[in-house]
Write a protein that holds these residues in place. Sequence first.
Motif: not given
Length: 388
Positions: A282-303
């Motif tokens: 709910g805190t992630k504004a404008g999410t799209h179904p294909k967006d990753f749930v958790w991301t790094r600062g650059d928007g890429q998936p976490i590691s």
Amino acid sequence: MAGKSAFGNLRKLPSGRWQARYTGPDLVTYRGPSTFTTKGDAQAWLSVERALISQQRWTSPLVRAAEAAKEVERRRASTFAIYAEQWIEGRVTTRGKALRPSTVAGYRNALDVHILPAFGTLPLDEINSAVVRHWRGQFAVRGNDSAGAKAYSVLKAILQTAEDDELITRNPCRLKGGGSTAKVRESVALSPVELAALVDAMPFHWQALTLVSGWCGLRIGEAAGLRVGDVDLTTGALHIRQTAQYVGHPARLVLGPPKSKRGIRIVHMPDHVTEALGTYLGTKAGTHPKDFVWTRGDGQPISRHTTLKAFQTATASIGRAGMVWHDLRHTANTLAADAGATQATLQARMGHADPKVSALYLHTSQARDQALAAALSRMADPGSGRRR
């Protein structure tokens, strides 16, 4: 002193050494490649040459010497490094499928960092057990035995293929336990109270991730590959369809299927985890179904490195310094076993390819064993109504 043998001629030189010669089928006289220490050695050379003629396998010693030199050159040109590259390019799974990118990256790292510097320039047949034993032992000396075990396993696999290809007579990797390492730490399983404390100690944007990992047992690559469309907050279900991993040097993002077929699964969340994940999304504004749930600062998936600093700080704060992220999966397995999960349910929930892995948690859960002991104590109580 000169003498005629049954085949060819022998001559003792002033130096005391012996010279041998014979006339070949081409009517050309040939001498031994060098002089011989004893008369018997000279006669042995003549016997070999005579046998080749009798078997109609004779060629000029000069031709044979040239061919031998070419063979030596060919063998030295066919180094371990060249063969290893061919091996890694043609390597497939036992089912004939392409290797996972992370597996290839692991092989590549073992080769580039540990194996090729030691064996890369050697011909395959010059790698012997003594050399391998010394090389493997150096990892323990340097305190890097885990890397040594992995590198040894790769080296052994490559040389086993070379043996199968009849390029070497025997695989020199025959060290007992060379591909294993002593377990340096026991996996940690948090209690529900400890897990709650850990979640509270994590930054807000990693709290839902910690809950999903600690209660649902997702691998970090599975959590990284989770997209918004994979989350069903109505039913509290997570659809595990892919993983996200960074492989190679420099690291590159690779999206692929889970570790095994069983890794593709649906995992249902406890209510409090569903609620926390819903709050986070709910805190992630404008999410799209294909967006990753958790991301790094650059928007890429976490590691696993993304949360490392925060995780180390949080675990230290609850008295569990030294934990690694994978311990949360171990925690989830243990909690599920304590809750009464059957082996089949646990295998399906965690995506274990081997049922033996799931069985370990059913057999080693201390809380479950303590509950069993308490139940047995009640049975032994004279007032419990037990049969006499």
